[in-house]
Design an enzyme around this catalytic site. Structure first.
Site, PDB file in Angstrom:
ATOM      1  N   ASP A  92     -11.787  -2.856  -1.099  1.00  0.00           N
ATOM      2  CA  ASP A  92     -11.202  -1.605  -1.329  1.00  0.00           C
ATOM      3  C   ASP A  92     -10.529  -2.340  -2.679  1.00  0.00           C
ATOM      4  O   ASP A  92     -11.228  -2.044  -3.873  1.00  0.00           O
ATOM      5  CB  ASP A  92     -10.213  -0.543  -1.217  1.00  0.00           C
ATOM      6  CG  ASP A  92     -11.812   0.128  -0.043  1.00  0.00           C
ATOM      7  OD1 ASP A  92     -12.622   0.481  -0.286  1.00  0.00           O
ATOM      8  OD2 ASP A  92     -10.759   0.388   1.524  1.00  0.00           O
ATOM      9  N   TYR A 133      -2.311   0.686   8.494  1.00  0.00           N
ATOM     10  CA  TYR A 133      -1.700  -0.536   9.225  1.00  0.00           C
ATOM     11  C   TYR A 133      -0.772   0.214  10.471  1.00  0.00           C
ATOM     12  O   TYR A 133      -0.702  -0.702  11.187  1.00  0.00           O
ATOM     13  CB  TYR A 133      -0.656  -1.363   7.963  1.00  0.00           C
ATOM     14  CG  TYR A 133      -1.016  -1.918   7.494  1.00  0.00           C
ATOM     15  CD1 TYR A 133      -1.989  -2.915   7.134  1.00  0.00           C
ATOM     16  CD2 TYR A 133      -0.789  -0.945   5.900  1.00  0.00           C
ATOM     17  CE1 TYR A 133      -2.672  -3.083   6.312  1.00  0.00           C
ATOM     18  CE2 TYR A 133      -1.239  -2.012   4.320  1.00  0.00           C
ATOM     19  CZ  TYR A 133      -2.458  -2.452   5.383  1.00  0.00           C
ATOM     20  OH  TYR A 133      -3.340  -2.974   3.627  1.00  0.00           O
ATOM     21  N   GLU A 176      -2.676  -6.039  -7.367  1.00  0.00           N
ATOM     22  CA  GLU A 176      -3.825  -5.100  -6.560  1.00  0.00           C
ATOM     23  C   GLU A 176      -5.111  -7.325  -6.514  1.00  0.00           C
ATOM     24  O   GLU A 176      -6.204  -7.759  -5.454  1.00  0.00           O
ATOM     25  CB  GLU A 176      -4.829  -4.717  -7.194  1.00  0.00           C
ATOM     26  CG  GLU A 176      -4.375  -3.698  -6.574  1.00  0.00           C
ATOM     27  CD  GLU A 176      -5.424  -2.524  -7.972  1.00  0.00           C
ATOM     28  OE1 GLU A 176      -5.372  -2.932  -8.887  1.00  0.00           O
ATOM     29  OE2 GLU A 176      -4.528  -1.698  -7.496  1.00  0.00           O
ATOM     30  N   ASP A 225       0.942  -1.036  -0.386  1.00  0.00           N
ATOM     31  CA  ASP A 225      -0.082  -0.256  -0.154  1.00  0.00           C
ATOM     32  C   ASP A 225       1.157   1.111   0.093  1.00  0.00           C
ATOM     33  O   ASP A 225       0.183   2.286  -0.644  1.00  0.00           O
ATOM     34  CB  ASP A 225      -0.842  -0.388   0.915  1.00  0.00           C
ATOM     35  CG  ASP A 225      -2.521  -0.724   0.621  1.00  0.00           C
ATOM     36  OD1 ASP A 225      -2.672  -0.472   0.264  1.00  0.00           O
ATOM     37  OD2 ASP A 225      -2.701  -1.493   1.948  1.00  0.00           O
TER      38      ASP A 225
END
Lengths: 377, 150
Positions: free
Chosen positions: A238, A123, A205, A85
């Site tokens: 997402d 996170y 992803e 990310d």
């Protein structure tokens, strides 16, 4: 071809391709060449969530109770997801925005990348909850050999594209000499690198996240680290939308719908696409082996996780119009994961606490005095 | 308006409860059956069978408005009937046909199948990429008899 933040040319939006056409000017959404990106933006906005809304107080206790090898699994996955990310929170903006030509696509890229920054923030939220000093975990991301190895493959296509595209934005097409080096900027190579970058983002992803997702949900199936699983469920929702976004971009390119040259490039790159998917699958399997090096966790081991990687790789590459890479894997070896990847909309009783869109902080963190019954000083 | 005075019970116990005779039958305490612990995996899936309306009753339909009942043939030879379910995906699952799925909301594309014959109606616009000959069973119902390939 210098980049301008507001292109003053007049041009027909509908005649523009997704990338490398006129630079964008007015951020207007009344006329849209590809309406799908507007729909994706709407959906992503409707998904909005904040990590602080999810209560993690029980996770701290759960984490301390986990055996060392399971703590290793949990923390390693967290590190890897943080890496993914971190990359995704900035790279789509840096790489794609300078060359995008449609306002709705530009806004989709920004919305997409923004939602990745929320993942990164979550996170930190999780790490703060489980260890007294978050730096122990974050500092290791750039040192840990296994994570660094994967960081290279995650970022190489981005970096190769950005390098050439920077020259293109500054100098335009042609053969240039920069600091004594000859740089050949040609549109075909730029588009080829862009196409491969989109493929590697799609892989990121659609496949790379799923090993960590599987581990997080396997913990929660045993009622461990449930707050974390709730956050991961939101992240997975997402990511499923983001992978649909990259699939659309790749398919519009491959069909030459707005730029015939991309159709030709997609045809040339078919072997590369298969190679990128196969390499990613292998890297994920190696990662699974590293995760379970000191012992498996209940319900999950390196073998079954590797099968799941093969299954999900087949699914994702078929969506792009390729044959499955692992034709022998036909069924989902971890069917229970789908319950966690499932959107909430199928639930008919929204007052139930399991539904994250209704009550986000709904983990039961109540402590009764009876819980201290066997507690003495 | 009832006469409040006469509506009152005539006698009261000390604690304020009306005096009632003891029931002339033995009270039997029925322990509720322990609800089975739900598996996490089942939490998000419908509990009733969407193709068995007797188990999950709905309003009766008029003569003119019958449920859309269509045969759905699979390329591997299996045949099912869509009749009551909210989506083609639910109907297939209820009849033992395993379809890949994830979001069940039209945005992930995991359930995409090839439509070889027939046409479908989307009750929700699919976001996932689908080819011209593909459908997303999670957000559509048949408009005619279908032939699909998983």
């Amino acid at each position: 071809m210098a980049y301008t933040t507001f292109n003053r040319n007049e041009f027909d939006t509908f005649a523009q391709p997704m990338f490398f056409g006129e630079q964008v000017n007015v951020a207007r959404y009344d006329q849209q060449k590809h309406k799908i990106f507007e729909n994706l933006i709407e959906k992503q906005l409707s998904f909005f969530w904040r990590p602080e809304e999810v209560d993690l107080t029980n996770d701290r206790k759960d984490f301390l109770d986990l055996p060392a090898h399971e703590q290793h699994i949990f923390v390693s996955n967290l590190k890897y997801q943080t890496l993914l990310d971190s990359v995704q929170g900035r790279s789509p903006n840096v790489a794609l925005l300078p060359v995008v030509s449609l306002p709705e696509l530009e806004t989709w890229i920004e919305t997409w990348s923004f939602s990745e920054t929320i993942h990164s923030r979550s996170y930190t939220h999780i790490v703060r909850n489980i260890v007294p000093n978050p730096a122990e975990i974050f500092d290791d991301i750039t040192k840990n050999e296994y994570i660094v190895r994967r960081a290279i493959s995650v970022t190489e296509y981005y970096d190769q594209f950005i390098e050439l595209s920077n020259y293109y934005v500054q100098l335009g097409e042609g053969v240039h000499t920069v600091n004594g080096q000859t740089i050949d900027v040609n549109m075909h190579e730029l588009k080829r690198r862009l196409y491969l970058t989109m493929v590697s983002v799609n892989v990121l992803e659609a496949i790379r996240f799923y090993v960590s997702f599987a581990c997080s949900f396997a913990f929660a199936e045993r009622a461990k680290m449930e707050g974390n699983a709730k956050i991961i469920k939101l992240i997975a929702r997402d990511e499923a939308l983001h992978l649909t976004g990259t699939q659309h971009i790749l398919q519009i390119m491959a069909r030459g719908k707005d730029d015939p040259e991309f159709a030709q490039i997609a045809q040339e790159c078919r072997d590369d696409v298969e190679r990128i998917f196969a390499e990613a699958a292998q890297q994920e399997k190696d990662w699974a082996t590293y995760l379970f090096k000191d012992g498996s966790m209940i319900g999950l081991n390196a073998d079954i996780l590797s099968q799941y990687v093969e299954y999900i790789t087949n699914q994702r590459i078929s969506a792009l119009g390729f044959d499955p890479i692992f034709p022998e894997v036909k069924n989902n070896p971890l069917p229970w994961i789908n319950a966690w990847l499932n959107s909430d909309n199928v639930q008919v009783a929204p007052q139930e606490a399991e539904i994250s869109s209704y009550l986000v902080g709904a983990i039961d963190s109540e402590v009764d005095t009876a819980d201290f019954g066997d507690f003495d000083l | 308006m009832p006469n409040r005075q006469t509506d009152w019970p005539e006698e009261f116990d000390l604690d304020g409860q009306p005096a009632t005779p003891e029931p002339d039958f033995e009270l039997e305490i029925i322990e509720p059956e322990a609800a089975p612990e739900p598996d996490q995996a089942e939490l998000y899936l419908p509990e009733s069978n969407p193709e068995q309306p007797e188990a999950s009753p709905q309003l009766p339909l008029s003569e003119e408005m019958q449920p859309p009942r269509y045969a759905v043939a699979l390329q591997d030879g299996r045949e099912v009937v869509f009749q009551h379910a909210a989506s083609l995906l639910e109907s297939l699952e209820a009849q033992g046909v395993d379809v890949h799925y994830q979001c069940r909301d039209g945005y992930c594309g995991s359930c995409r199948v090839q439509l070889q014959q027939g046409s479908v109606h989307y009750h929700k616009e699919p976001l996932a990429f689908i080819d011209e000959d593909e459908i997303l069973p999670c957000c559509c119902i048949p408009k005619s008899a279908l032939k699909i390939k998983l």
